[in-house]
Design a protein around this motif. Structure first.
Motif, PDB file in Angstrom:
ATOM      1  N   GLY A  19       1.081  -1.397  -0.066  1.00 29.23           N
ATOM      2  CA  GLY A  19      -0.093  -0.010   0.590  1.00 29.23           C
ATOM      3  C   GLY A  19       0.891   1.552   0.525  1.00 29.23           C
ATOM      4  N   ILE A  20       2.105   0.835   1.085  1.00 35.76           N
ATOM      5  CA  ILE A  20       2.352   2.522   0.920  1.00 35.76           C
ATOM      6  C   ILE A  20       3.569   2.673  -0.343  1.00 35.76           C
ATOM      7  CG2 ILE A  20       5.469   3.227   1.771  1.00 35.76           C
ATOM      8  CD1 ILE A  20       4.382   1.388   4.334  1.00 35.76           C
ATOM      9  N   GLU A  21       3.918   1.499  -1.308  1.00 35.89           N
ATOM     10  CA  GLU A  21       4.370   1.618  -2.316  1.00 35.89           C
ATOM     11  C   GLU A  21       3.232   2.482  -3.748  1.00 35.89           C
ATOM     12  OE1 GLU A  21       6.543  -2.305  -3.606  1.00 35.89           O
ATOM     13  OE2 GLU A  21       8.090  -1.551  -1.858  1.00 35.89           O
ATOM     14  N   MET A  22       2.070   1.538  -3.136  1.00 37.90           N
ATOM     15  CA  MET A  22       1.129   2.413  -4.014  1.00 37.90           C
ATOM     16  C   MET A  22       0.567   3.961  -3.897  1.00 37.90           C
ATOM     17  SD  MET A  22      -2.186  -0.637  -3.554  1.00 37.90           S
ATOM     18  CE  MET A  22      -1.613  -1.273  -4.109  1.00 37.90           C
ATOM     19  N   ALA A  23       0.980   4.487  -3.041  1.00 36.03           N
ATOM     20  CA  ALA A  23       1.289   5.491  -2.372  1.00 36.03           C
ATOM     21  C   ALA A  23       2.809   6.328  -2.952  1.00 36.03           C
ATOM     22  CB  ALA A  23       0.559   6.051  -1.096  1.00 36.03           C
ATOM     23  N   MET A  24       3.341   5.888  -2.420  1.00 33.44           N
ATOM     24  CA  MET A  24       4.446   7.055  -3.330  1.00 33.44           C
ATOM     25  C   MET A  24       4.850   6.278  -3.926  1.00 33.44           C
ATOM     26  SD  MET A  24       5.218   7.971  -0.627  1.00 33.44           S
ATOM     27  CE  MET A  24       7.096   8.367   0.108  1.00 33.44           C
ATOM     28  N   ALA A 412      -2.133 -18.226   6.730  1.00 30.92           N
ATOM     29  CA  ALA A 412      -1.690 -16.710   7.239  1.00 30.92           C
ATOM     30  C   ALA A 412      -0.865 -15.918   6.773  1.00 30.92           C
ATOM     31  CB  ALA A 412      -0.416 -18.317   8.230  1.00 30.92           C
ATOM     32  N   ARG A 413      -0.571 -15.508   6.282  1.00 31.14           N
ATOM     33  CA  ARG A 413       0.811 -14.269   5.807  1.00 31.14           C
ATOM     34  C   ARG A 413      -0.923 -13.374   5.135  1.00 31.14           C
ATOM     35  NH1 ARG A 413       4.069 -16.177   8.037  1.00 31.14           N
ATOM     36  NH2 ARG A 413       5.548 -16.994   7.243  1.00 31.14           N
ATOM     37  N   ILE A 414      -1.724 -14.296   4.502  1.00 31.36           N
ATOM     38  CA  ILE A 414      -2.996 -13.608   4.476  1.00 31.36           C
ATOM     39  C   ILE A 414      -3.643 -12.626   5.571  1.00 31.36           C
ATOM     40  CG2 ILE A 414      -4.713 -13.087   3.256  1.00 31.36           C
ATOM     41  CD1 ILE A 414      -2.901 -13.137   1.164  1.00 31.36           C
ATOM     42  N   GLY A 415      -3.378 -13.724   6.556  1.00 29.70           N
ATOM     43  CA  GLY A 415      -4.491 -12.988   6.986  1.00 29.70           C
ATOM     44  C   GLY A 415      -4.318 -12.354   8.969  1.00 29.70           C
ATOM     45  N   ASN A 416      -2.887 -12.258   8.321  1.00 27.39           N
ATOM     46  CA  ASN A 416      -1.798 -10.864   9.418  1.00 27.39           C
ATOM     47  C   ASN A 416      -2.030  -9.971   8.466  1.00 27.39           C
ATOM     48  OD1 ASN A 416      -1.577 -12.450  11.635  1.00 27.39           O
ATOM     49  ND2 ASN A 416       0.122 -13.812  10.674  1.00 27.39           N
ATOM     50  N   SER A 417      -1.891 -10.068   7.199  1.00 31.44           N
ATOM     51  CA  SER A 417      -1.294  -9.046   6.752  1.00 31.44           C
ATOM     52  C   SER A 417      -2.489  -7.202   6.760  1.00 31.44           C
ATOM     53  CB  SER A 417      -1.919  -9.391   5.187  1.00 31.44           C
ATOM     54  OG  SER A 417      -2.321  -9.213   4.522  1.00 31.44           O
ATOM     55  N   VAL A 418      -1.333  -6.766   6.620  1.00 31.83           N
ATOM     56  CA  VAL A 418      -2.316  -5.207   6.170  1.00 31.83           C
ATOM     57  C   VAL A 418      -3.130  -5.507   5.015  1.00 31.83           C
ATOM     58  CG1 VAL A 418      -2.177  -2.442   6.210  1.00 31.83           C
ATOM     59  CG2 VAL A 418      -1.127  -4.014   8.065  1.00 31.83           C
ATOM     60  N   VAL A 419      -5.050  -4.892   5.278  1.00 30.36           N
ATOM     61  CA  VAL A 419      -4.858  -4.584   3.896  1.00 30.36           C
ATOM     62  C   VAL A 419      -4.516  -3.418   2.753  1.00 30.36           C
ATOM     63  CG1 VAL A 419      -7.323  -3.536   2.503  1.00 30.36           C
ATOM     64  CG2 VAL A 419      -7.475  -5.728   4.869  1.00 30.36           C
ATOM     65  N   PRO A 420      -4.310  -3.969   1.795  1.00 36.02           N
ATOM     66  CA  PRO A 420      -2.767  -2.581   1.447  1.00 36.02           C
ATOM     67  C   PRO A 420      -3.602  -1.637   0.978  1.00 36.02           C
ATOM     68  CG  PRO A 420      -2.654  -4.822   0.050  1.00 36.02           C
ATOM     69  CD  PRO A 420      -3.868  -5.366   1.043  1.00 36.02           C
ATOM     70  N   VAL A 421      -4.870  -1.244   0.581  1.00 34.48           N
ATOM     71  CA  VAL A 421      -5.546   0.293   0.470  1.00 34.48           C
ATOM     72  C   VAL A 421      -5.565   0.470   1.627  1.00 34.48           C
ATOM     73  CG1 VAL A 421      -7.541  -0.600   0.924  1.00 34.48           C
ATOM     74  CG2 VAL A 421      -7.528   0.975  -0.241  1.00 34.48           C
ATOM     75  N   MET A 422      -5.580   0.635   3.038  1.00 36.32           N
ATOM     76  CA  MET A 422      -5.602   1.287   3.844  1.00 36.32           C
ATOM     77  C   MET A 422      -3.972   1.477   4.301  1.00 36.32           C
ATOM     78  SD  MET A 422      -8.399   0.687   5.117  1.00 36.32           S
ATOM     79  CE  MET A 422      -8.696   2.071   6.395  1.00 36.32           C
ATOM     80  N   ALA A 423      -3.158   1.507   3.924  1.00 37.63           N
ATOM     81  CA  ALA A 423      -1.753   1.382   3.753  1.00 37.63           C
ATOM     82  C   ALA A 423      -1.524   2.851   3.061  1.00 37.63           C
ATOM     83  CB  ALA A 423      -0.858   0.382   3.432  1.00 37.63           C
ATOM     84  N   LYS A 424      -2.096   2.322   1.875  1.00 38.13           N
ATOM     85  CA  LYS A 424      -2.112   3.610   0.882  1.00 38.13           C
ATOM     86  C   LYS A 424      -3.192   4.635   0.774  1.00 38.13           C
ATOM     87  CE  LYS A 424      -3.832   4.355  -3.307  1.00 38.13           C
ATOM     88  NZ  LYS A 424      -4.838   3.450  -4.969  1.00 38.13           N
ATOM     89  N   VAL A 425      -3.948   4.845   1.254  1.00 41.56           N
ATOM     90  CA  VAL A 425      -4.777   6.232   1.407  1.00 41.56           C
ATOM     91  C   VAL A 425      -4.453   6.522   2.885  1.00 41.56           C
ATOM     92  CG1 VAL A 425      -7.014   5.011   0.635  1.00 41.56           C
ATOM     93  CG2 VAL A 425      -6.285   4.530   3.157  1.00 41.56           C
ATOM     94  N   LEU A 426      -3.820   6.039   4.232  1.00 44.04           N
ATOM     95  CA  LEU A 426      -3.424   7.316   5.733  1.00 44.04           C
ATOM     96  C   LEU A 426      -1.628   7.361   4.603  1.00 44.04           C
ATOM     97  CD1 LEU A 426      -4.191   3.868   7.471  1.00 44.04           C
ATOM     98  CD2 LEU A 426      -4.835   6.663   8.064  1.00 44.04           C
ATOM     99  N   THR A 427      -1.320   6.454   3.762  1.00 44.17           N
ATOM    100  CA  THR A 427       0.141   7.591   3.532  1.00 44.17           C
ATOM    101  C   THR A 427       0.058   8.567   3.292  1.00 44.17           C
ATOM    102  OG1 THR A 427       1.308   4.886   3.564  1.00 44.17           O
ATOM    103  CG2 THR A 427       2.529   7.164   2.249  1.00 44.17           C
ATOM    104  N   GLN A 428      -1.223   8.621   1.359  1.00 42.63           N
ATOM    105  CA  GLN A 428      -1.503   9.289   0.766  1.00 42.63           C
ATOM    106  C   GLN A 428      -1.856  10.707   1.410  1.00 42.63           C
ATOM    107  OE1 GLN A 428      -4.129   7.827  -1.664  1.00 42.63           O
ATOM    108  NE2 GLN A 428      -2.972   7.264  -3.477  1.00 42.63           N
ATOM    109  N   ALA A 429      -3.097  10.598   2.444  1.00 40.66           N
ATOM    110  CA  ALA A 429      -3.060  12.255   3.583  1.00 40.66           C
ATOM    111  C   ALA A 429      -1.851  12.249   4.489  1.00 40.66           C
ATOM    112  CB  ALA A 429      -4.394  10.980   4.312  1.00 40.66           C
TER     113      ALA A 429
END
Length: 441
Positions: A19-24, A412-429
């Motif tokens: 998500g961060i990479e999508m934003a940055m 397990a990796r998916i369940g433990n992961s952050v939803v990418p779009v949330m990292a994206k929008v928080l980084t963009q903001a």
């Protein structure tokens, strides 16, 4: 080299980093995790990042940052010993103190902005008794200490609970997000782009149906080599009643006379309670074990002729284990003993002196149908990945060395992961100026 560093200090499957990479518009610089398997998956998808496999409390971030300025640090400490999903099980003290690793590194490298994600129960973080259970009278005590310590480093702080579906992800995963910043700028929260009903100028929540592989409907529950457990069959039966018979808008497969829904493998608090959801909705929270099964019920018009319709809602939260949804179709119900039903294509069971069999017919939108078969399978890791909002090309089945991951590890990796779009929008903001500069460069 003049750009401020971007760091993910709990880099698991790579949701936050993605998500961060999508934003940055560029790779993150450093990713830290104690688990070699997590680092391998992260490195497979983020090859330009420097990966550090060390204990989060022991790693020396000054050694790796080498005095360079840090613009953003993302931190998603393990949440399992805070989550209500553990029920009444004793908590693990070592996991509950992980947020203090955020303070330790913040004190050393002083990032401009720190973004955190955790379960909403983190706000009740407090001491445990001798049996490992939270002391009710002291709930929130440790949380307040942590926030106070971060403010002592010069950070402004704010937090909110946000639902991923409100920002375009096909999951209703609800999490606590926090923003700390010490660069003198205001904390900004992203505006939602979606809501459940698609009102007030916003888009409707994305349905999980878009993430399902409709080429694979599973197999009939009546011809399985290993019969389904009674609890699963009961979930399927209750799901048919709720999501097909009594649903004003059941999900129908395109160009097929079948209707589908998801069942969920969590314990029901009441016998009649239905653990499941319509495919017209986003999936609920996904955790480290697959909790969803896909059910498809095949039907035929009881009179006249017809072809059926399509299904269209998002799936609910995804968990880390596969196989929590099932598929249902028409069948005969036995009215005695523990029988669940039988196929109409096979010979009928023993006929007794009273009526013990019934051909299942249902009324959908005013028209009568016969159920002719029920199919079921668990959701696949790739479907859970899409339900969590990862890009379709994100690799979860193997690492860059060619080693393949078992299904349990993928889930397990998916369940433990952050939803990418949330990292994206928080980084963009909160990194809007940097995002613009990165994309321009």
């Amino acid at each position: 080299m003049n750009k401020g560093l971007i760091i993910d200090i709990f880099a698991g499957g790579g949701g936050a980093s993605t998500g961060i990479e999508m934003a940055m518009g560029r790779p993150i610089d450093l990713a830290v995790n104690h688990d070699p398997d997590a680092i391998l998956m992260h490195k497979t998808n983020h090859p330009e990042t420097m990966h550090i496999t060390e204990d989060i409390f022991k790693v020396d971030m000054l050694k790796y940052t080498k005095g360079r300025h840090v613009s953003l640090m993302w931190a998603s400490p393990d949440c399992t010993s805070h989550s209500k999903a553990k029920g009444g099980q004793p908590k693990i003290k070592g996991l509950r103190i992980l947020p203090w690793a955020v303070y330790k590194h913040a004190r050393k490298i002083l990032p401009d902005v720190i973004l955190m994600e955790n379960v909403e129960e983190i706000q009740k973080w407090g001491p445990l008794d001798n049996e490992g259970h939270p002391i009710k009278e002291r709930k929130g005590e440790d949380y307040k200490k942590f926030i106070s310590a971060m403010k002592g480093l010069g950070y402004e702080f704010d937090s909110r609970e946000l639902i991923a579906a409100d920002y375009g992800a096909p999951t209703t995963r609800n999490r606590w997000y926090a923003v700390f910043r010490r660069d003198g700028k205001n904390i900004i929260w992203p505006e939602p782009t979606h809501n459940k009903l698609g009102v007030n100028g916003l888009k409707k929540w994305e349905p999980i149906s878009k993430c399902i592989d409709w080429n694979d409907l599973g197999s009939s529950i009546f011809t399985r080599e290993k019969p389904l457990k009674e609890k699963t069959l009961n979930r399927i039966a209750r799901g048919i009643e709720k999501f097909i018979i009594n649903d004003d808008n059941p999900y129908f497969l395109p160009d097929d006379i079948a209707s589908s829904f998801l069942i969920q493998y969590h314990g029901e608090t009441k016998k009649e309670y239905v653990r499941g959801q319509s495919l017209n909705e986003p999936i609920k929270t996904i955790d480290t074990s697959n909790r969803y099964g896909l059910v498809t019920a095949f039907i035929t018009k009881f009179y006249k002729s017809g072809t059926g319709q399509a299904v269209n809602e998002p799936i609910h939260t995804i968990t880390t284990s596969p196989g929590h949804f099932g598929l249902i179709s028409a069948f005969l119900i036995k009215y005695y003993g523990n029988g669940i039903g039988q196929r109409v294509s096979g010979p009928i069971g023993t006929i007794v002196t009273k009526d013990r069999f019934g051909l299942v017919t249902v009324v959908i939108k005013g028209e009568q149908y016969q159920l002719i078969d029920i199919w079921f399978r668990m959701l696949k890791p790739e479907e859970l990945k899409l339900g969590q909002g990862f890009p379709e090309n994100y690799i979860i089945d193997h690492d860059y060395t060619g080693k393949r991951y078992p299904i349990s590890k993928r889930v397990a990796r998916i369940g433990n992961s952050v939803v990418p779009v949330m990292a994206k929008v928080l980084t963009q903001a909160n990194m809007s100026e940097s995002c613009r500069k990165e994309h321009v460069s």
